[in-house]
Design a protein around this motif. Structure first.
Motif, PDB file in Angstrom:
ATOM      1  N   ALA A 121       0.915  -1.217   0.065  1.00 37.22           N
ATOM      2  CA  ALA A 121       0.109   0.080  -0.095  1.00 37.22           C
ATOM      3  C   ALA A 121       0.839   1.294   0.106  1.00 37.22           C
ATOM      4  CB  ALA A 121      -0.870   0.081   1.295  1.00 37.22           C
ATOM      5  N   MET A 122       1.902   1.324   0.900  1.00 34.91           N
ATOM      6  CA  MET A 122       2.620   2.496   0.887  1.00 34.91           C
ATOM      7  C   MET A 122       3.406   2.609  -0.411  1.00 34.91           C
ATOM      8  SD  MET A 122       4.039   2.600   4.950  1.00 34.91           S
ATOM      9  CE  MET A 122       4.424   0.814   5.128  1.00 34.91           C
ATOM     10  N   SER A 123       4.117   1.697  -0.967  1.00 36.91           N
ATOM     11  CA  SER A 123       4.816   1.897  -2.193  1.00 36.91           C
ATOM     12  C   SER A 123       3.974   2.404  -3.468  1.00 36.91           C
ATOM     13  CB  SER A 123       5.732   0.506  -2.438  1.00 36.91           C
ATOM     14  OG  SER A 123       4.641  -0.591  -2.839  1.00 36.91           O
ATOM     15  N   ARG A 124       2.797   1.856  -3.582  1.00 30.46           N
ATOM     16  CA  ARG A 124       2.023   2.163  -4.604  1.00 30.46           C
ATOM     17  C   ARG A 124       1.392   3.799  -4.218  1.00 30.46           C
ATOM     18  NH1 ARG A 124      -3.861   3.614  -5.900  1.00 30.46           N
ATOM     19  NH2 ARG A 124      -4.049   3.268  -7.862  1.00 30.46           N
ATOM     20  N   GLU A 125       1.172   3.916  -3.128  1.00 28.16           N
ATOM     21  CA  GLU A 125       0.918   5.664  -2.743  1.00 28.16           C
ATOM     22  C   GLU A 125       1.876   6.422  -3.141  1.00 28.16           C
ATOM     23  OE1 GLU A 125      -2.080   8.354  -1.462  1.00 28.16           O
ATOM     24  OE2 GLU A 125      -2.220   6.301  -1.917  1.00 28.16           O
ATOM     25  N   LEU A 126       3.158   5.959  -2.856  1.00 26.37           N
ATOM     26  CA  LEU A 126       4.465   6.897  -2.880  1.00 26.37           C
ATOM     27  C   LEU A 126       5.077   6.976  -4.412  1.00 26.37           C
ATOM     28  CD1 LEU A 126       5.309   6.767   0.791  1.00 26.37           C
ATOM     29  CD2 LEU A 126       4.519   8.884  -0.483  1.00 26.37           C
ATOM     30  N   LEU A 127       5.160   5.538  -4.813  1.00 20.84           N
ATOM     31  CA  LEU A 127       5.801   5.420  -6.080  1.00 20.84           C
ATOM     32  C   LEU A 127       5.079   4.912  -7.177  1.00 20.84           C
ATOM     33  CD1 LEU A 127       8.777   3.464  -4.409  1.00 20.84           C
ATOM     34  CD2 LEU A 127       8.605   5.940  -4.839  1.00 20.84           C
ATOM     35  N   GLY A 128       3.707   4.550  -7.114  1.00 21.38           N
ATOM     36  CA  GLY A 128       2.810   4.180  -8.234  1.00 21.38           C
ATOM     37  C   GLY A 128       2.760   2.679  -8.241  1.00 21.38           C
ATOM     38  N   GLU A 129       2.125   2.017  -9.274  1.00 20.11           N
ATOM     39  CA  GLU A 129       2.038   0.743  -9.712  1.00 20.11           C
ATOM     40  C   GLU A 129       3.227   0.128 -10.072  1.00 20.11           C
ATOM     41  OE1 GLU A 129      -0.102   2.925 -10.794  1.00 20.11           O
ATOM     42  OE2 GLU A 129      -2.046   2.673  -9.695  1.00 20.11           O
ATOM     43  N   SER A 130       3.988   0.815 -10.913  1.00 20.65           N
ATOM     44  CA  SER A 130       5.207   0.486 -11.253  1.00 20.65           C
ATOM     45  C   SER A 130       6.441   1.114 -10.791  1.00 20.65           C
ATOM     46  CB  SER A 130       5.320   0.371 -12.752  1.00 20.65           C
ATOM     47  OG  SER A 130       4.166  -0.440 -13.298  1.00 20.65           O
ATOM     48  N   PHE A 131       7.458   0.794 -10.265  1.00 12.69           N
ATOM     49  CA  PHE A 131       8.664   1.478  -9.908  1.00 12.69           C
ATOM     50  C   PHE A 131      10.225   0.773 -10.165  1.00 12.69           C
ATOM     51  CE2 PHE A 131       6.890  -0.496  -5.980  1.00 12.69           C
ATOM     52  CZ  PHE A 131       7.942  -0.991  -5.499  1.00 12.69           C
ATOM     53  N   ASP A 132      11.046   1.408 -10.032  1.00 11.37           N
ATOM     54  CA  ASP A 132      12.372   0.813 -10.578  1.00 11.37           C
ATOM     55  C   ASP A 132      12.905  -0.342  -9.721  1.00 11.37           C
ATOM     56  OD1 ASP A 132      12.798   2.550 -12.795  1.00 11.37           O
ATOM     57  OD2 ASP A 132      12.653   4.183 -11.224  1.00 11.37           O
ATOM     58  N   ILE A 133      13.120  -0.024  -8.265  1.00  9.14           N
ATOM     59  CA  ILE A 133      13.962  -1.020  -7.541  1.00  9.14           C
ATOM     60  C   ILE A 133      13.099  -1.418  -6.010  1.00  9.14           C
ATOM     61  CG2 ILE A 133      16.364  -1.152  -6.303  1.00  9.14           C
ATOM     62  CD1 ILE A 133      17.465   0.724  -8.164  1.00  9.14           C
ATOM     63  N   HIS A 134      13.144  -2.393  -5.550  1.00  7.71           N
ATOM     64  CA  HIS A 134      12.789  -2.862  -4.188  1.00  7.71           C
ATOM     65  C   HIS A 134      13.779  -3.704  -3.476  1.00  7.71           C
ATOM     66  CE1 HIS A 134      10.664  -4.204  -1.036  1.00  7.71           C
ATOM     67  NE2 HIS A 134       9.130  -3.998  -1.473  1.00  7.71           N
ATOM     68  N   GLY A 135      14.338  -3.218  -2.332  1.00  8.10           N
ATOM     69  CA  GLY A 135      15.319  -3.726  -1.797  1.00  8.10           C
ATOM     70  C   GLY A 135      15.106  -3.978  -0.259  1.00  8.10           C
ATOM     71  N   GLY A 136      16.134  -5.009   0.289  1.00 12.89           N
ATOM     72  CA  GLY A 136      15.809  -5.344   1.470  1.00 12.89           C
ATOM     73  C   GLY A 136      16.827  -6.454   1.831  1.00 12.89           C
ATOM     74  N   GLY A 137      16.686  -7.103   2.935  1.00 11.78           N
ATOM     75  CA  GLY A 137      17.532  -8.139   3.363  1.00 11.78           C
ATOM     76  C   GLY A 137      17.121  -9.250   2.767  1.00 11.78           C
ATOM     77  N   ASN A 138      17.861 -10.364   2.570  1.00 11.14           N
ATOM     78  CA  ASN A 138      17.437 -11.443   1.995  1.00 11.14           C
ATOM     79  C   ASN A 138      16.785 -12.315   2.537  1.00 11.14           C
ATOM     80  OD1 ASN A 138      19.479 -12.794   3.507  1.00 11.14           O
ATOM     81  ND2 ASN A 138      20.525 -13.738   1.968  1.00 11.14           N
ATOM     82  N   ASP A 139      16.690 -12.157   4.049  1.00  8.23           N
ATOM     83  CA  ASP A 139      15.616 -12.953   4.870  1.00  8.23           C
ATOM     84  C   ASP A 139      14.166 -12.499   4.614  1.00  8.23           C
ATOM     85  OD1 ASP A 139      16.270 -10.505   6.005  1.00  8.23           O
ATOM     86  OD2 ASP A 139      15.712 -10.731   7.901  1.00  8.23           O
ATOM     87  N   LEU A 140      13.915 -11.365   3.780  1.00 10.07           N
ATOM     88  CA  LEU A 140      12.588 -10.964   3.620  1.00 10.07           C
ATOM     89  C   LEU A 140      12.309 -11.439   2.214  1.00 10.07           C
ATOM     90  CD1 LEU A 140      12.923  -7.070   4.398  1.00 10.07           C
ATOM     91  CD2 LEU A 140      12.150  -8.987   5.872  1.00 10.07           C
ATOM     92  N   GLN A 141      12.987 -12.042   1.264  1.00  5.31           N
ATOM     93  CA  GLN A 141      12.659 -12.601   0.099  1.00  5.31           C
ATOM     94  C   GLN A 141      11.492 -13.420   0.057  1.00  5.31           C
ATOM     95  OE1 GLN A 141      14.931 -15.317  -3.525  1.00  5.31           O
ATOM     96  NE2 GLN A 141      16.162 -14.043  -2.008  1.00  5.31           N
ATOM     97  N   PHE A 142      11.565 -14.301   1.056  1.00  2.00           N
ATOM     98  CA  PHE A 142      10.261 -15.255   1.157  1.00  2.00           C
ATOM     99  C   PHE A 142      10.006 -15.196   2.741  1.00  2.00           C
ATOM    100  CE2 PHE A 142       8.127 -18.893   2.519  1.00  2.00           C
ATOM    101  CZ  PHE A 142       6.895 -18.919   1.375  1.00  2.00           C
ATOM    102  N   PRO A 143       8.773 -15.055   3.430  1.00  2.99           N
ATOM    103  CA  PRO A 143       7.436 -14.761   2.548  1.00  2.99           C
ATOM    104  C   PRO A 143       7.083 -13.196   2.059  1.00  2.99           C
ATOM    105  CG  PRO A 143       6.975 -15.098   4.737  1.00  2.99           C
ATOM    106  CD  PRO A 143       8.304 -14.996   4.611  1.00  2.99           C
ATOM    107  N   HIS A 144       7.819 -12.283   2.856  1.00  2.67           N
ATOM    108  CA  HIS A 144       7.411 -11.079   2.664  1.00  2.67           C
ATOM    109  C   HIS A 144       7.688 -10.465   1.092  1.00  2.67           C
ATOM    110  CE1 HIS A 144       6.598  -7.004   4.092  1.00  2.67           C
ATOM    111  NE2 HIS A 144       7.544  -6.447   3.781  1.00  2.67           N
ATOM    112  N   HIS A 145       8.495 -10.533   0.545  1.00  2.00           N
ATOM    113  CA  HIS A 145       8.527  -9.666  -0.635  1.00  2.00           C
ATOM    114  C   HIS A 145       7.858 -10.613  -1.624  1.00  2.00           C
ATOM    115  CE1 HIS A 145      12.383  -7.577   0.213  1.00  2.00           C
ATOM    116  NE2 HIS A 145      11.461  -7.034   0.714  1.00  2.00           N
ATOM    117  N   GLU A 146       7.923 -12.134  -1.441  1.00  2.00           N
ATOM    118  CA  GLU A 146       6.871 -12.989  -2.446  1.00  2.00           C
ATOM    119  C   GLU A 146       5.367 -12.437  -2.280  1.00  2.00           C
ATOM    120  OE1 GLU A 146       7.432 -15.027  -5.380  1.00  2.00           O
ATOM    121  OE2 GLU A 146       8.768 -16.030  -3.851  1.00  2.00           O
TER     122      GLU A 146
END
Length: 456
Positions: A214-239
């Motif tokens: 919700a926050m990324s869509r509100e501030l950056l739109g439906e499409s944006f360039d880069i999403h980052g974070g620690g690799n412990d977030l790859q699953f399940p959070h980023h998935e």
């Protein structure tokens, strides 16, 4: 314009970075859940993606990069901390949010363009959940709303696993209101003692994953360039972020490039309280370790590799920064960073290669280039330099005593007293420089005046 290459977790290869809009390069990074001090591992993604933010600003211009790093201030760990301490949730989240911001600033990170707090975007989360239900991607059950993982065929593409493999290899919450074990919570009910907001499904609060969508869509739109974070977030959070965002807004592609930093170790072991090697960023500050030193140690390892925090690396970084700061004192920086340093950073954020470039600039005597390049990396800035000032202490009496002992030793050929004095000075953190011109004593970063009392 410098050409950037970034490794995309989604495609599992290094790619040329081409922004969706070079006039507004957009990046979202998952920030902290605020209920306690940030530990050293929490600081690594902040420094890694601050470095990427700096490189993007250097390439596209400071006014053409939007960086969002959120704060999760509604979560069960926060509720538990409030119950343990008797303090209000707002009091805890306000305090710990500021702790985090202060600690990251002390590590030389620039303030992101936006630092949204989850509780500021509850209406947007409710709206996205309503859209998912209307599209057949979510369902309400017993006061909960859950995402229907089987409704999104591409689920698992980021982590490279099928849903069935995930069920077989992971612990999943089994609840009677779930249609499938992998379905995840978008909204859950709140009791009277728990933070809650009105919604079509009753008073409740959001699940963790919906916040970032919700926050990324509100501030950056439906499409944006880069999403980052620690690799412990790859699953399940980023998935889960990908699934709910792409289903709610199929007109967009959500994040084009995914980047994940590896985890942190301490002296070769995973940091944990049970091993006694768990500490916060503030613990290091309180021990006298400067933020600039921590930053240089972090940048000495590529973001995609596990980073090992060691006392030896800390001491080496301290010496390097002190040497560089002494060399560039009174020097004006070059107009831009050295091409060699910029080339390393443009190659998938190769910070170890960039640091090697800084060492070469020092050896070549290109001090303006060294200063400009280091500042691009958040090092040797005026704001970070107070720690490096030499301690103000009068060592003239000790220097005179050592000079007299050396003169006597030259005549007697007995240097035992000279060796004793030198050893005591070195143990107190004093650098001893002896030459034909005389004796010079320089207090080092570990100078301890109390250790000189025996020589008085």
């Amino acid at each position: 314009m410098t050409a950037l290459q970034l490794t995309n977790t989604k495609t599992r290869r290094k790619e040329a970075f081409v922004p969706l809009d070079p006039n507004n390069v957009r990046m979202y990074v998952c920030g902290p859940t605020v209920y306690d001090r940030a530990h050293l591992g929490n600081a690594r993604p902040a420094v890694v993606f601050d470095m990427l933010f700096r490189v993007l600003r250097a390439v596209y211009g400071p006014g053409h990069v939007t960086y969002v790093r959120n704060i999760t201030d509604v979560e069960d760990k926060i509720n538990a901390r409030a119950a343990e301490t008797g303090r209000s949730i707002k009091e805890i989240t306000d305090e710990t949010s500021q702790w985090y911001l202060d600690d990251m600033e002390a590590l030389g990170t620039l303030a992101p363009t936006h630092i949204p707090r989850a509780t500021q975007y509850i209406p947007q989360m409710v709206s996205m959940i309503e859209t998912l239900i209307a599209g057949g991607h979510a369902y309400a059950a017993e006061g909960h709303v859950l995402f229907d993982v089987r409704s999104y065929a591409a689920y698992g593409a980021l982590s490279g696993r099928s849903v069935d493999d995930m069920i077989a290899g992971a612990r999943v919450e089994v609840a009677p209101y779930k249609r499938d074990p992998m379905d995840f919570v978008l909204w859950k009910p709140s009791d009277a003692a728990t933070p809650g907001w009105d919604s079509p499904w009753g008073r409740g609060r959001p699940g963790w994953h919906i916040e970032c969508s919700a926050m990324s869509r509100e501030l950056l739109g439906e499409s944006f360039d880069i999403h980052g974070g620690g690799n412990d977030l790859q699953f399940p959070h980023h998935e889960n972020e990908i699934a709910q965002s792409c289903c709610a807004h199929p007109e967009g592609e959500f994040a084009k490039v995914w980047m994940h930093n590896e985890m942190l170790q301490v002296e070769g072991k995973k940091m944990s309280k049970s091993l006694g090697n768990f500490f916060t960023v503030r613990d290091l500050f309180d021990e006298g370790v400067p933020g600039e030193v921590i930053r240089l140690v972090f940048l000495g390892t590529h973001y995609s590799k596990p980073m090992d925090w060691t006392a030896a690396k800390r001491d080496e970084a301290t010496g390097v920064l002190r040497k560089w700061r002494a060399a560039v004192a009174g020097i004006e920086p070059a107009p831009a960073a050295s091409p060699s340093v910029m080339a390393a950073l443009a190659d998938d954020l190769n910070t170890p290669g960039a640091i090697a470039g800084l060492h070469q600039l020092y050896r070549d005597g290109d001090l303006p280039g060294l200063l400009a390049s280091a500042r691009l990396m958040g090092l040797l800035t005026d704001e970070m330099g107070g720690w490096a000032a030499a301690p103000q202490v009068d060592l003239s009496a000790h220097a005179a005593g050592l000079a007299a002992a050396r003169e006597a030793a030259m005549a007697s050929k007995d240097f035992a007293e000279v060796d004793r004095l030198k050893s005591a000075l070195v143990a107190a953190g004093v650098e001893v420089r002896m030459s034909k011109a005389g004796v010079e004593l320089v207090p080092g970063p570990d100078f301890d005046a109390a250790k000189l009392e025996a020589l008085a």
